[in-house]
Design a protein around this motif. Structure first.
Motif, PDB file in Angstrom:
ATOM      1  N   PRO A 165       0.836  -1.212   0.000  1.00 15.87           N
ATOM      2  CA  PRO A 165       0.000   0.000   0.000  1.00 15.87           C
ATOM      3  C   PRO A 165       0.870   1.262   0.000  1.00 15.87           C
ATOM      4  O   PRO A 165       1.909   1.318   0.662  1.00 15.87           O
ATOM      5  CB  PRO A 165      -0.786  -0.123   1.316  1.00 15.87           C
ATOM      6  CG  PRO A 165      -0.742  -1.574   1.663  1.00 15.87           C
ATOM      7  CD  PRO A 165       0.571  -2.079   1.169  1.00 15.87           C
ATOM      8  N   SER A 166       0.432   2.265  -0.760  1.00 18.45           N
ATOM      9  CA  SER A 166       1.187   3.514  -0.863  1.00 18.45           C
ATOM     10  C   SER A 166       0.698   4.574   0.108  1.00 18.45           C
ATOM     11  O   SER A 166       1.416   5.526   0.413  1.00 18.45           O
ATOM     12  CB  SER A 166       1.089   4.059  -2.291  1.00 18.45           C
ATOM     13  OG  SER A 166      -0.246   4.504  -2.555  1.00 18.45           O
ATOM     14  N   ARG A 169      -4.428   8.553  -1.880  1.00 14.21           N
ATOM     15  CA  ARG A 169      -5.869   8.450  -2.095  1.00 14.21           C
ATOM     16  C   ARG A 169      -6.247   9.319  -3.297  1.00 14.21           C
ATOM     17  O   ARG A 169      -5.850  10.486  -3.379  1.00 14.21           O
ATOM     18  CB  ARG A 169      -6.653   8.924  -0.857  1.00 14.21           C
ATOM     19  CG  ARG A 169      -6.330   8.134   0.411  1.00 14.21           C
ATOM     20  CD  ARG A 169      -6.904   6.733   0.360  1.00 14.21           C
ATOM     21  NE  ARG A 169      -6.579   5.988   1.578  1.00 14.21           N
ATOM     22  CZ  ARG A 169      -5.634   5.068   1.662  1.00 14.21           C
ATOM     23  NH1 ARG A 169      -4.891   4.776   0.591  1.00 14.21           N
ATOM     24  NH2 ARG A 169      -5.405   4.430   2.797  1.00 14.21           N
ATOM     25  N   TYR A 234      -3.932  -3.830  -8.029  1.00 12.49           N
ATOM     26  CA  TYR A 234      -3.888  -3.827  -6.568  1.00 12.49           C
ATOM     27  C   TYR A 234      -3.816  -2.383  -6.050  1.00 12.49           C
ATOM     28  O   TYR A 234      -4.539  -1.990  -5.141  1.00 12.49           O
ATOM     29  CB  TYR A 234      -2.640  -4.578  -6.096  1.00 12.49           C
ATOM     30  CG  TYR A 234      -2.800  -6.056  -5.841  1.00 12.49           C
ATOM     31  CD1 TYR A 234      -3.683  -6.843  -6.574  1.00 12.49           C
ATOM     32  CD2 TYR A 234      -2.024  -6.689  -4.883  1.00 12.49           C
ATOM     33  CE1 TYR A 234      -3.788  -8.201  -6.339  1.00 12.49           C
ATOM     34  CE2 TYR A 234      -2.125  -8.049  -4.632  1.00 12.49           C
ATOM     35  CZ  TYR A 234      -3.003  -8.801  -5.363  1.00 12.49           C
ATOM     36  OH  TYR A 234      -3.118 -10.146  -5.119  1.00 12.49           O
ATOM     37  N   ALA A 235      -2.889  -1.611  -6.623  1.00 14.79           N
ATOM     38  CA  ALA A 235      -2.657  -0.243  -6.148  1.00 14.79           C
ATOM     39  C   ALA A 235      -3.842   0.670  -6.438  1.00 14.79           C
ATOM     40  O   ALA A 235      -4.250   1.467  -5.587  1.00 14.79           O
ATOM     41  CB  ALA A 235      -1.388   0.317  -6.778  1.00 14.79           C
ATOM     42  N   ALA A 238      -6.610   0.140  -4.014  1.00 12.16           N
ATOM     43  CA  ALA A 238      -6.275   0.573  -2.656  1.00 12.16           C
ATOM     44  C   ALA A 238      -6.276   2.092  -2.530  1.00 12.16           C
ATOM     45  O   ALA A 238      -6.663   2.645  -1.497  1.00 12.16           O
ATOM     46  CB  ALA A 238      -4.911   0.022  -2.257  1.00 12.16           C
ATOM     47  N   GLU A 239      -5.837   2.786  -3.584  1.00 14.97           N
ATOM     48  CA  GLU A 239      -5.698   4.238  -3.533  1.00 14.97           C
ATOM     49  C   GLU A 239      -7.020   4.965  -3.762  1.00 14.97           C
ATOM     50  O   GLU A 239      -7.149   6.149  -3.448  1.00 14.97           O
ATOM     51  CB  GLU A 239      -4.657   4.689  -4.564  1.00 14.97           C
ATOM     52  CG  GLU A 239      -3.254   4.210  -4.217  1.00 14.97           C
ATOM     53  CD  GLU A 239      -2.253   4.411  -5.344  1.00 14.97           C
ATOM     54  OE1 GLU A 239      -2.659   4.954  -6.407  1.00 14.97           O
ATOM     55  OE2 GLU A 239      -1.077   4.038  -5.171  1.00 14.97           O
ATOM     56  N   MET A 263      -4.875  -4.938   0.285  1.00 13.85           N
ATOM     57  CA  MET A 263      -4.025  -3.789   0.000  1.00 13.85           C
ATOM     58  C   MET A 263      -4.375  -2.577   0.854  1.00 13.85           C
ATOM     59  O   MET A 263      -3.833  -1.494   0.658  1.00 13.85           O
ATOM     60  CB  MET A 263      -4.157  -3.412  -1.481  1.00 13.85           C
ATOM     61  CG  MET A 263      -3.306  -4.261  -2.401  1.00 13.85           C
ATOM     62  SD  MET A 263      -1.528  -4.004  -2.195  1.00 13.85           S
ATOM     63  CE  MET A 263      -1.348  -2.352  -2.876  1.00 13.85           C
ATOM     64  N   GLY A 264      -5.307  -2.752   1.789  1.00 15.31           N
ATOM     65  CA  GLY A 264      -5.725  -1.608   2.587  1.00 15.31           C
ATOM     66  C   GLY A 264      -6.725  -0.729   1.879  1.00 15.31           C
ATOM     67  O   GLY A 264      -6.863   0.457   2.192  1.00 15.31           O
ATOM     68  N   GLY A 265      -7.456  -1.315   0.921  1.00 16.78           N
ATOM     69  CA  GLY A 265      -8.506  -0.573   0.231  1.00 16.78           C
ATOM     70  C   GLY A 265      -9.833  -0.702   0.956  1.00 16.78           C
ATOM     71  O   GLY A 265     -10.040  -1.603   1.779  1.00 16.78           O
ATOM     72  N   ARG A 311     -10.253   0.140   6.345  1.00 17.59           N
ATOM     73  CA  ARG A 311      -9.083  -0.251   5.553  1.00 17.59           C
ATOM     74  C   ARG A 311      -8.077  -1.027   6.414  1.00 17.59           C
ATOM     75  O   ARG A 311      -7.591  -2.095   6.022  1.00 17.59           O
ATOM     76  CB  ARG A 311      -8.403   0.988   4.964  1.00 17.59           C
ATOM     77  CG  ARG A 311      -9.178   1.709   3.888  1.00 17.59           C
ATOM     78  CD  ARG A 311      -8.507   3.046   3.555  1.00 17.59           C
ATOM     79  NE  ARG A 311      -9.248   3.833   2.600  1.00 17.59           N
ATOM     80  CZ  ARG A 311      -9.081   3.783   1.277  1.00 17.59           C
ATOM     81  NH1 ARG A 311      -8.182   2.963   0.766  1.00 17.59           N
ATOM     82  NH2 ARG A 311      -9.792   4.562   0.480  1.00 17.59           N
ATOM     83  N   ARG A 315      -7.224  -5.064   6.050  1.00 16.13           N
ATOM     84  CA  ARG A 315      -5.873  -5.529   5.722  1.00 16.13           C
ATOM     85  C   ARG A 315      -5.367  -6.509   6.785  1.00 16.13           C
ATOM     86  O   ARG A 315      -4.787  -7.551   6.454  1.00 16.13           O
ATOM     87  CB  ARG A 315      -4.918  -4.345   5.581  1.00 16.13           C
ATOM     88  CG  ARG A 315      -3.478  -4.769   5.252  1.00 16.13           C
ATOM     89  CD  ARG A 315      -2.647  -3.618   4.742  1.00 16.13           C
ATOM     90  NE  ARG A 315      -1.230  -3.926   4.726  1.00 16.13           N
ATOM     91  CZ  ARG A 315      -0.600  -4.623   3.779  1.00 16.13           C
ATOM     92  NH1 ARG A 315      -1.282  -5.115   2.753  1.00 16.13           N
ATOM     93  NH2 ARG A 315       0.694  -4.848   3.840  1.00 16.13           N
TER      94      ARG A 315
END
Length: 336
Positions: A165-166, A169, A234-235, A238-239, A263-265, A311, A315
């Motif tokens: 995860p970055s 958002r 994936y990114a 999540a973003e 991915m924390g989405g 999120r 995860r």
């Protein structure tokens, strides 16, 4: 003592075989992978369009030619690899010669289906004889078991090694996947409600090349991007302010069910049975109507504290229970 050599015979579909191979390697296997439908060179892709896809569009479909091509390549891979065990993912475009060769070698094998039975060409007689069968849908695994087939339910999964995860958002509500009418309808309604929405995939893309390679010119009015690789998908999910998980007519839960929270989405899903795997309301959200989806999407944009709690919880649950390492451990327990 040498590691067992495992041959993974798999479709190229979005590169999921890489995640499965990594998980088997993590269990000590020497993993070799053969993608039976991979058109890796430009010449291969051109051949596929000219020999298979274009004739099919004209009503001259000849699946036997594609089956023969895939089977020859799979037999060559078996001969080269000389594996101790074989895991076949889907594999229904492989001809009987492939399975007969496995029988002759007396090679233990597992057939792993991460798609619905109705999308496969297998008969019950074949599935009863082939050995352990893994299905991504609980109802279908039960159905097979009731008919005397050695079947096990193993759901889809997330690969934590593919991307991290970055923390960024974008503020959009996104969907990554194939274009079905129910998905077009829901994304269109989100847009009409003033929610910024974006879809990803060749069937959504307005790019001229994507229109040509999907053999259609019309596109819905949903803002869209072209195909993206799996790690980028994936990114993107999540973003986003939230990622929508809209299923088609399928028995099991889609890969994105585990990928988005993994991915924390923030996942907005359309099926209540996700509650078997996640705490609805605390780790993921479920909608039962377009209006509920609009409400959840708007909340995802205006309530970041609520969003971030879901999120983080989603995860944690995914990493603890729903990775490919977890699923492959279940599959690995099935060898006779």
């Amino acid at each position: 003592m040498r590691s067992l050599r495992l041959l993974l015979v798999t479709p190229a579909f979005h590169g999921y075989h890489r995640s499965i191979a990594r998980a088997f390697a993590g269990r000590g296997y020497d993993v070799l992978t053969h993608c039976y439908d991979a058109y890796e060179t430009f010449a291969d892709k051109l051949r596929n369009k000219a020999c298979f896809e274009f004739p099919a569009r004209l009503g001259f479909d000849d699946p036997a030619r594609a089956e023969a091509w895939a089977t020859r390549r799979a037999l060559a891979a078996l001969s080269t690899a000389q594996p101790d065990r074989v895991v076949v993912i889907k594999g229904d475009t492989l001809g009987p010669e492939f399975w007969q060769d496995l029988d002759a070698r007396r090679t233990p094998r597992i057939l792993w289906l991460y798609d619905d039975l109705r999308r496969h060409r297998y008969t019950e007689t074949f599935l009863r004889a082939v050995g352990p069968v893994v299905s991504y849908a609980r109802a279908e695994a039960l159905q097979l078991s009731e008919r005397g087939i050695e079947a096990t339910f193993v759901p889809n999964a997330f690969d934590p090694e593919l991307a991290l995860p970055s923390g960024r958002r974008t503020g959009e509500i996104v969907f990554v996947g194939a274009r079905y009418p129910n998905r077009v309808e829901l994304l269109t309604q989100l847009g009409q409600a003033g929610v910024p929405v974006r879809a990803y995939g060749r069937e959504w893309s307005h790019h001229p090349f994507d229109r040509l390679r999907t053999w259609e010119l019309a596109r819905p009015s949903v803002p869209a991007e072209r195909d993206i690789p799996l790690d980028r998908a994936y990114a993107v999910q999540a973003e986003a302010a939230a990622a929508v998980n809209i299923h088609g007519l399928q028995a099991g839960l889609a890969m994105r069910t585990f990928e988005v929270p993994g991915m924390g989405g923030l996942q907005l899903a359309d099926r209540q049975d996700i509650g078997e795997f996640y705490d609805v309301g605390k780790e993921v959200m479920v909608f039962g109507s377009p209006s509920e989806l609009v409400d959840l999407a708007l909340r995802a944009k205006r309530d970041p504290a609520w969003s971030e709690r879901l999120r983080a919880a989603g995860r944690r649950r995914t990493l603890a229970q729903h990775t490919f390492a977890h699923r492959v451990a279940e599959v690995d327990a099935l060898w006779a």
